[in-house]
Design a protein around this motif. Sequence first.
Motif, PDB file in Angstrom:
ATOM      1  N   ASN A  34     -17.703 -53.394 -17.045  1.00  0.00           N
ATOM      2  CA  ASN A  34     -17.600 -51.972 -17.369  1.00  0.00           C
ATOM      3  C   ASN A  34     -16.202 -51.637 -17.886  1.00  0.00           C
ATOM      4  N   SER A  60     -15.996 -52.823 -21.319  1.00  0.00           N
ATOM      5  CA  SER A  60     -16.734 -51.884 -22.170  1.00  0.00           C
ATOM      6  C   SER A  60     -15.880 -50.651 -22.461  1.00  0.00           C
ATOM      7  N   GLY A  61     -15.148 -50.186 -21.431  1.00  0.00           N
ATOM      8  CA  GLY A  61     -14.250 -49.045 -21.625  1.00  0.00           C
ATOM      9  C   GLY A  61     -13.157 -49.388 -22.629  1.00  0.00           C
ATOM     10  N   GLY A  97     -14.539 -49.305 -25.966  1.00  0.00           N
ATOM     11  CA  GLY A  97     -14.664 -47.912 -26.417  1.00  0.00           C
ATOM     12  C   GLY A  97     -13.323 -47.371 -26.892  1.00  0.00           C
ATOM     13  N   LEU A  98     -12.265 -47.706 -26.152  1.00  0.00           N
ATOM     14  CA  LEU A  98     -10.928 -47.245 -26.553  1.00  0.00           C
ATOM     15  C   LEU A  98     -10.533 -47.830 -27.900  1.00  0.00           C
ATOM     16  N   TYR A 128      -6.672 -40.866 -26.927  1.00  0.00           N
ATOM     17  CA  TYR A 128      -6.660 -42.235 -26.416  1.00  0.00           C
ATOM     18  C   TYR A 128      -5.436 -43.031 -26.857  1.00  0.00           C
ATOM     19  N   VAL A 152      -9.134 -44.455 -15.982  1.00  0.00           N
ATOM     20  CA  VAL A 152      -9.293 -44.509 -17.449  1.00  0.00           C
ATOM     21  C   VAL A 152     -10.775 -44.506 -17.793  1.00  0.00           C
ATOM     22  N   ARG A 153     -11.554 -45.314 -17.065  1.00  0.00           N
ATOM     23  CA  ARG A 153     -12.997 -45.390 -17.350  1.00  0.00           C
ATOM     24  C   ARG A 153     -13.662 -44.016 -17.222  1.00  0.00           C
ATOM     25  N   TYR A 154     -13.253 -43.280 -16.197  1.00  0.00           N
ATOM     26  CA  TYR A 154     -13.899 -41.988 -15.955  1.00  0.00           C
ATOM     27  C   TYR A 154     -13.067 -40.817 -16.477  1.00  0.00           C
ATOM     28  N   ALA A 155     -12.123 -41.118 -17.373  1.00  0.00           N
ATOM     29  CA  ALA A 155     -11.309 -40.079 -18.008  1.00  0.00           C
ATOM     30  C   ALA A 155     -10.666 -39.148 -16.974  1.00  0.00           C
ATOM     31  N   ARG A 182     -11.712 -38.285 -11.518  1.00  0.00           N
ATOM     32  CA  ARG A 182     -11.759 -38.500 -10.075  1.00  0.00           C
ATOM     33  C   ARG A 182     -10.339 -38.482  -9.505  1.00  0.00           C
ATOM     34  N   SER A 213     -17.739 -43.411  -7.540  1.00  0.00           N
ATOM     35  CA  SER A 213     -18.264 -44.013  -8.779  1.00  0.00           C
ATOM     36  C   SER A 213     -19.666 -43.522  -9.091  1.00  0.00           C
ATOM     37  N   MET A 217     -20.785 -40.460  -8.454  1.00  0.00           N
ATOM     38  CA  MET A 217     -20.842 -39.005  -8.299  1.00  0.00           C
ATOM     39  C   MET A 217     -20.417 -38.262  -9.540  1.00  0.00           C
ATOM     40  N   GLU A 218     -20.990 -37.064  -9.639  1.00  0.00           N
ATOM     41  CA  GLU A 218     -20.441 -36.151 -10.623  1.00  0.00           C
ATOM     42  C   GLU A 218     -19.188 -35.544  -9.997  1.00  0.00           C
TER      43      GLU A 218
END
Lengths: 205, 233
Positions: free
Chosen positions: A33, A36-37, A40-41, A50, A94-97, A100, A133, A135-136
């Motif tokens: 993951n 993958s992040g 994406g970057l 970014y 970073v993954r979740y911007a 959290r 991880s 959760m919203e």
Amino acid sequence: MGLNHELIKAQNGQPVHASKDEVCRLDTHFLFNSLSGLHGLSLSSDNPNYKGEVSDMVLRLSDYLRYVLTSGNEEVTLSQELDFIRSYLDLEKVRYAESRALSISVTGSDSFVYFPKTILYIVSSKCMAYGPSGMEQPSKFELNAHVQGQTVTAQFEFSVPPSTKEEEIQKLLGELNEVLKSYPIEKYSLVHLPAPNVCKLILKF
Amino acid sequence: MNLECIIIDDEPLAVAAIRALLAETSIIKVLGEFNSAKEAEVFLNSRKVDLMFLDIRLPSTSGLEFIRKLKNAPEVIITTADPNHALEGFELNVIDYLLKPISRLRLQAAINKARIILEAKNVRRLEEPSSIYIRANHKLVNLELDQILYFEAYSDYVKVYVDDKCLLTHKTLSSMEEELPKSRFLRVHRSFIVQLSKIQSLSGNTLYLGNGKVPVGRSYKKRLIEQLSQKQV
């Protein structure tokens, strides 16, 4: 009222060291993951939001892999372990911007306390998987390590979804039992507080 | 053929990767990006989508549960870092299962598969009539199939129940049955044919459609249950 589980006492009072295979568990789901992040970057490098993130993430991921994959050092200082968890949490942010709230704090002097490598990381990643991880927003993860002499008390506090059921807490406990059974832990406890939807996990080494 | 799609992933960077790769293809239009299944469901209830790129681990639910829950799910391409759910995904008839990070070539292959499947479905849809002509009230009336609830035999005539009225046409129910697409209409009684998508509920041996009730014949019930089970989620 929440659920309180007190699980393990020290095993004959003797420290037990986990094998390298047990300690150095690479979380492949997290790794891919994160890659993958990173992908994406790199594909969004023209996005000003970014800017500079690619190199930061490569460095954090390198730190993560070096720590997990490098052989030897089955014991590390608490500082090293916590630095590693910071890299892991930075990758999660970073993954979740940054959606959290993730933090680590230490009270007391931690320089010369030795720890089985990756134990706090494995526990942290399990707590994250059951809580933030999945959760919203808003969600949080806090780790506080309190050092007194050679004794360390690690307290984890993390959000869990409002719909969390008793079975899921039991499942987390089962996984923690499995992970922690080989470690020199004096005791640990897990409390689920449904009202603010948080879990508190305390490990005493 | 252009495909209209949505992306569902709780990680903004994963969405960014898929978005960037899709921007390189000419046949995909991204209608929306969602960080949770809940947000996506609201969107899917508001408009038709051809395809969704769907992560498995989502807040509060799993992507696979989400597919099961949707009544008219679009075609699905799973995008995940976890290889362990591929079998379950294909059991849910997903088009493809992509492991993150996703390469251009792999994504393109999945899109090609989706295009072929959706084109075939469109051809089937085009081959089926969308309306029928019936003679009623001394006129030839063009009836959109979408409007029809059910047909009822009435001696040498057939009553056609549409949204807000009933038309009477000189025809037998059996000859009417032959003209109707079998994928949409089913004989449920010797005197009744219903449009499957219009069924609101089945209670005992009675079907409820619009404001009407239709009896289900004993010998037709098994076939009806089979048809409804195929549509069940």
